[in-house]
Design an enzyme around this catalytic site. Sequence first.
Site, mmCIF file in Angstrom:
data_model
loop_
_atom_site.group_PDB
_atom_site.id
_atom_site.type_symbol
_atom_site.label_atom_id
_atom_site.label_comp_id
_atom_site.label_asym_id
_atom_site.label_seq_id
_atom_site.Cartn_x
_atom_site.Cartn_y
_atom_site.Cartn_z
ATOM 1 N N GLU A 74 0.817 -1.222 0.000
ATOM 2 C CA GLU A 74 0.000 0.000 0.000
ATOM 3 C C GLU A 74 0.847 1.268 0.000
ATOM 4 O OE1 GLU A 74 -0.459 -2.594 1.922
ATOM 5 O OE2 GLU A 74 -2.554 -3.256 1.763
ATOM 6 N N LYS A 120 -17.427 -1.028 6.574
ATOM 7 C CA LYS A 120 -17.964 -1.983 5.605
ATOM 8 C C LYS A 120 -19.483 -1.876 5.482
ATOM 9 C CE LYS A 120 -17.070 -6.747 4.207
ATOM 10 N NZ LYS A 120 -16.393 -8.011 4.604
ATOM 11 N N MET A 145 24.106 8.446 1.893
ATOM 12 C CA MET A 145 23.997 9.755 2.530
ATOM 13 C C MET A 145 24.290 9.676 4.027
ATOM 14 S SD MET A 145 23.667 12.903 2.117
ATOM 15 C CE MET A 145 22.800 13.519 0.673
ATOM 16 N N PHE A 151 -10.865 -7.590 14.545
ATOM 17 C CA PHE A 151 -9.822 -8.026 13.626
ATOM 18 C C PHE A 151 -9.567 -6.946 12.570
ATOM 19 C CE2 PHE A 151 -8.644 -10.261 9.626
ATOM 20 C CZ PHE A 151 -7.359 -10.642 10.030
ATOM 21 N N GLN A 152 -8.338 -6.571 12.414
ATOM 22 C CA GLN A 152 -7.908 -5.552 11.434
ATOM 23 C C GLN A 152 -8.603 -4.216 11.626
ATOM 24 O OE1 GLN A 152 -7.859 -7.350 7.470
ATOM 25 N NE2 GLN A 152 -5.773 -8.040 7.897
#
Lengths: 177, 573
Positions: free
Chosen positions: B58, B170, B485, B120-121
């Site tokens: 993502e 949802k 760097m 969940f999630q």
Amino acid sequence: MERIEEKQSYSLHTISLLVQNLPGVLSRIAGLFSRRGYNIVSLTVGPTEREDYSRMTIVVRLSSMTVEQVVRQVQKLVPVVEVRELKPQDLVERELMLVKIKTPEKNHSELRALAETYEASIVDVSPDALIVEATGNAGKLDALEDRLKGYGIQEICRSGRIALERGFKTLAPPNLK
Amino acid sequence: MAKEKMTGAQALLRCLEAEDVEYVFGVPGGAILPVYDALFEATHREGAKLKHVLVRHEQVGAHAAEGYALATGKVGVCFATSGPGATNLVTGIADAYMDSVPLVAITGNVPQTLIGTDAFQEADITGITTPITKHNWLVTDVEDLPRIVKEAFFLARSGRPGPVLVDIPKDVQNAVFEFEYPETVNIPGYMPAPKEPPRLAEAATLIRSATRPIVYLGGGVRTSGSYAEVLAFVELVGAPVVTTVHGKGVFPETHPRCLGMFGMHGSRYANYAVQDSDLIIALGARFDDRVTGKLAAFAPEAKVVHLDVDPAEISKLVTATVPLVGDLKALLPKLHAEVQKTFEARGRPDLAPWLARVDAWREKHPLRYVQEPDGPILPQKAIEVIYERTRGKAVVTTGVGEHQMFAAQWYKSDYPRQFITSGGAGTMGYCLPSAIGAQLGRPGELVIGIDGDGSFQMTLQDLATAVELELPIKIFVLNNLFLGMVRQWQELFYENRFSATPLKDCPDLVKLAEAYGCLGLRARKLEELEPVVEQALAHQGGPVIVDIRVRRQEKVFPMVPAGAPLNDMIGGE
Ligand SMILES: Cc1ncc(C[n+]2csc(CCOP(=O)(O)OP(=O)(O)O)c2C)c(N)n1
Ligand SMILES: [Mg+2]
């Protein structure tokens, strides 16, 4: 030319906000203050004359940042409709204080007299404790608090400042006025 | 528009179509399944304009949306599911916030009945992204969805652009309602008009009185697209020009007045000119610490005319002598007219001595490097070869590190939206994703990446996406087998203690490219450089990865050490 540098001293400012009553608006504003390092001395929020808007009064302590910078950052938050610094000479400010004092009954009359001097009232009395309620500006409440110390303060609850600008000016955009 | 019955998920896609969205970058998951189901129909339908790009992470989706947005000037859009999908977007959203990139991120969330139960999630993604978005919303009622999406696009692209996030539980995606897309938005208090008229006359007087003026261009010029206005203004004022990394290309970098990038890795002549100026005309810029160096010592004699759309940038770090708040595109022509009037009335200032001084600095301290014919390839040389072979016309994206600063120094940009890089956040892993987005946004054009081996390894899994889309991007990895760097700072400030910076076991990038189905090329020696660059550029079809082995400890100079005054540079004399 001026470059913004760390200043050692700090100053207090009263900022008045009109905000949309959207979810999370308080945390958005408080979060902005904390992540940009503006110290909140007090914050009050409550309903206004229109139900979908709230008014907040924030007292902020600033050292390196200018109050204009704070106002502009706050203005960028989407739920903030309007924000302005209220200068000390232009505002009417009030704070509410409740003080619980644990003291024998014999002192009660003395306390009553003291409260009267400060236009405060005694709102709860039990044999060895009472609660004083006072309103006014911060200076007056500080003074009263100082006087009450000698009697044994158990708890203090102060509301933080609320303020309105003197005169006819209001804190609302034209389309809401 | 007539009302139509549909689900929240379908409505969301209708909103995106109404906003002319071409690409959505995302990864599906449980909490955003209804949207993906609706997407199947919306993207397969005949004449469908909306396309979904399945990225492999993502974060890449968010950066690809940024690359698309920066290359085109349109809003980038990405999707993610709840919980880890949403939190994977966070780096990309933060990056877009720092660089004012218009981005709409849309996340699914668990059904409202489960919100707040550690389901969940479940993740409080609006809470998490509040400090890094212009605004965000948790949609609690499907009836609000069209208005919120409309506001989201409006906020993302208007004023000072930036990312916004819309989190849709949802059950809201599944809810059926009568859809209608609003035509207007009403956000009271958003971008209030300045209370006083712009102080144009004062600004013009300052410009007339200055003997050592400089024009400082930032990303705001790119946002507003006021290239012609800026060019005309610079030609009127006659001052030298410096830019930030996001200002690259908004004014032709090969124009005789342009001193290129200033700041930490700007040229000596650009930094001297800023530091010695008596007037800074800042257009769409924000005086970031990477350009000012030590703030208290910044351009001590300069007055400042600061023109920006974001009032909160005015006098945030450097006090503006004359602030001008507003959109450059509208305001700069007014300033131009005022300056012209002043010049006509009072004559033009004589800037010849100042310009001569600047030119002397430029001659004395040019950007330079010495490539030994049989020594290792220098990264500067590699970029110059790429610059020449692409005739300076490629859209360039970069990772973050030494290679990025070399690219900024050596890939001169004459065209706006040509140099796409992560400036404010400095997000490693930005190159490949933003190249994917830029190539999709500008299909006919040459899009190349100048990446570092460290940065490349942060998002390389999305070679799969580039291959799947057959994108003809060319990624040149300036491979120094170092987190260069950081190693540079360790060399300069930490007595060569290379703590956790060698990247010795770099995978074989040629084989890796081939494993993904890309063309893989390598240049180890100088004589291999040009042919390999040629071959990469000539390649038709999918992506090319070029492993250019460069001198391992080449440092970017000049350098203003963090906290030092701008004219206190190391190297590059
Ligand atoms: C996500 C992220 N993590 C860490 C850093 C700190 N950092 C800045 S540059 C750099 C090294 C970059 O290495 P590479 O991509 O190989 O580029 P080079 O400097 O070698 O050209 C690191 C670790 C960062 N900018 N971004
Ligand atoms: Mg490297």
